[in-house]
Design an enzyme around this catalytic site. Structure first.
Site, PDB file in Angstrom:
ATOM      1  N   LYS A 119      83.960  62.487  60.429  1.00 50.99           N
ATOM      2  CA  LYS A 119      83.219  61.124  60.619  1.00 50.99           C
ATOM      3  C   LYS A 119      85.359  60.544  60.567  1.00 50.99           C
ATOM      4  O   LYS A 119      85.182  59.500  61.360  1.00 50.99           O
ATOM      5  CB  LYS A 119      83.231  60.089  59.265  1.00 50.99           C
ATOM      6  CG  LYS A 119      81.827  60.755  58.971  1.00 50.99           C
ATOM      7  CD  LYS A 119      81.028  60.071  58.241  1.00 50.99           C
ATOM      8  CE  LYS A 119      79.318  59.300  58.361  1.00 50.99           C
ATOM      9  NZ  LYS A 119      78.089  58.701  57.791  1.00 50.99           N
ATOM     10  N   LYS A 201      72.070  68.124  66.232  1.00 49.37           N
ATOM     11  CA  LYS A 201      71.212  68.164  65.610  1.00 49.37           C
ATOM     12  C   LYS A 201      70.480  66.372  66.096  1.00 49.37           C
ATOM     13  O   LYS A 201      71.845  65.847  66.528  1.00 49.37           O
ATOM     14  CB  LYS A 201      70.630  67.705  64.305  1.00 49.37           C
ATOM     15  CG  LYS A 201      71.423  67.394  63.146  1.00 49.37           C
ATOM     16  CD  LYS A 201      71.399  67.161  61.740  1.00 49.37           C
ATOM     17  CE  LYS A 201      71.216  65.588  61.502  1.00 49.37           C
ATOM     18  NZ  LYS A 201      70.786  65.425  60.017  1.00 49.37           N
ATOM     19  N   LYS A 204      70.618  59.615  64.298  1.00 52.58           N
ATOM     20  CA  LYS A 204      69.737  58.712  63.865  1.00 52.58           C
ATOM     21  C   LYS A 204      71.588  57.880  64.533  1.00 52.58           C
ATOM     22  O   LYS A 204      70.597  55.935  65.248  1.00 52.58           O
ATOM     23  CB  LYS A 204      69.474  57.719  62.728  1.00 52.58           C
ATOM     24  CG  LYS A 204      70.247  57.971  61.906  1.00 52.58           C
ATOM     25  CD  LYS A 204      69.353  57.239  60.989  1.00 52.58           C
ATOM     26  CE  LYS A 204      70.311  56.657  59.318  1.00 52.58           C
ATOM     27  NZ  LYS A 204      71.723  57.292  59.219  1.00 52.58           N
TER      28      LYS A 204
END
Ligand code: TRP
Length: 341
Positions: A119, A201, A204
């Site tokens: 991140k 993956k 969202k």
């Protein structure tokens, strides 16, 4: 259900950050298991808004998304009479315990967290201290409720291990205070991958919305996303297609939606063009998400009902959390407030 009845069941706890759009990957990887496990566990399902602000959020969007995510938990089939659903910031003990746990977490441990490394690379303009100490907040979420089982995806395993280490450290420094939570790894299979980049993956919060299927995507969008999903240059499905990233992912999604094994699905479509699978998959997806979306619309149309569930959830959560927190404060040596009254 009363607190004492609920207390007999072991506790299952999980949270999702209100960022991006809840996606099919969240349903398959998390929410579906919550629904299946709710018979045997007291479920505590949190919309973790304190976690979400480690990345900058637009206030109006964050507000809307917290309610929308809670409504989607309900639409997915979580029974609010049997479980506790709430918004993290409604329960101040999360922030309070997380401060304490920060003081029992080593920088060396936080430095090893791969999610922090990822991140901070993706948000180089905002590598804030919250992003760094986020695992201590997640540990607080879990340990406040003496959770037995925490369903986690592979990307969260490291955080759960750290939670266990912190809990053990605290328990050994003082005396048993926290239950040591177990990870729940869903049965093999069904990892839902990105539609355009099937090596990673389905996320969202992906910046490319063609990469994920949002649970609230309208039918025409669902059909378009499936149509555009990346495959390979072969055109026909074979039993080996399950090993191909793109087409294998579509077969996996089909198998999950239709409750079939992957091998059975590959068999069923063997010899067919990719376009046939895509067409049938789009139908399955629309058939699956339409009733979900109807339930969602109904819940969102009854804001009073939704608020009452979240208020009741937060009230029960505060009760449970405050018991753990006062134990912690006492063991550390904090003076109890009002002790001479
Ligand atoms: N960190 C988790 C994620 O990003 C979300 C989360 C926060 C969580 N608190 C939790 C998950 C407690 C399980 C239990 O996906």
């Amino acid at each position: 259900m009363t607190e004492s009845q609920a207390a007999k069941k072991p506790i299952l706890l999980s949270g999702i950050q209100p960022s991006g759009h809840l996606a099919l990957g969240n349903y398959v990887g998390a929410m579906r298991n919550w629904v299946n496990l709710q018979q045997d566990y007291l479920g505590i399902f949190i919309v973790v808004d304190l976690h979400a602000i480690t990345v900058r959020q637009k206030p109006a969007d964050l507000r809307k998304r917290c309610l929308s995510f809670a409504a989607q938990y309900l639409a997915a089939g979580i029974d609010p009479a049997e479980n506790i659903i709430f918004i993290q910031s409604h329960v101040p003990q999360h922030a309070e315990l997380s401060w304490v746990l920060n003081c029992y977490t080593y920088m060396g441990e936080l430095n090893r967290m791969t999610q922090f490394k990822d991140k901070s690379q993706r948000h180089q303009d905002n590598i804030n201290a919250g992003l760094y100490t986020y695992p201590a907040l997640m540990a607080a979420d879990i340990l406040l409720y003496q959770a037995d089982l925490v369903p986690v995806g592979a990307d969260q395993k490291q955080h759960l291990e750290l939670t266990r280490d912190i809990a053990n450290r605290f328990n050994h420094t003082y005396s048993p205070t926290f239950k040591i939570p177990e990870p729940f790894i869903p049965q093999a299979g069904a990892r839902i991958m990105s539609l355009q980049e099937p090596d990673k993956k389905m996320s969202k919060s992906d910046s490319n919305e063609n990469n994920y299927i949002a649970l609230l995507d309208p039918p025409d969008v669902l059909r378009r996303k499936i149509k555009r999903a990346v495959t390979d240059s072969a055109r026909e499905i074979t039993p080996e297609s399950v090993n191909n990233a793109g087409i294998g992912n579509l077969l996996t999604i089909y198998s999950v939606l239709n409750d079939q094994t992957l091998a059975a699905v590959a068999d069923q479509f063997a010899g067919q063009q990719y376009s046939v699978l895509k067409g049938e998959l789009a139908d399955s997806l629309v058939g699956f998400l339409e009733p979900f979306q109807q339930r969602y619309d109904q819940i969102m149309g009854e804001q009073g009902y939704l608020s009452s569930i979240l208020d009741e959830g937060a009230q029960r959560a505060r009760y449970m959390a405050s018991r753990t927190l006062s134990k912690v404060y006492r063991k550390i040596g904090f003076v109890a407030p009002g002790r001479n009254r």
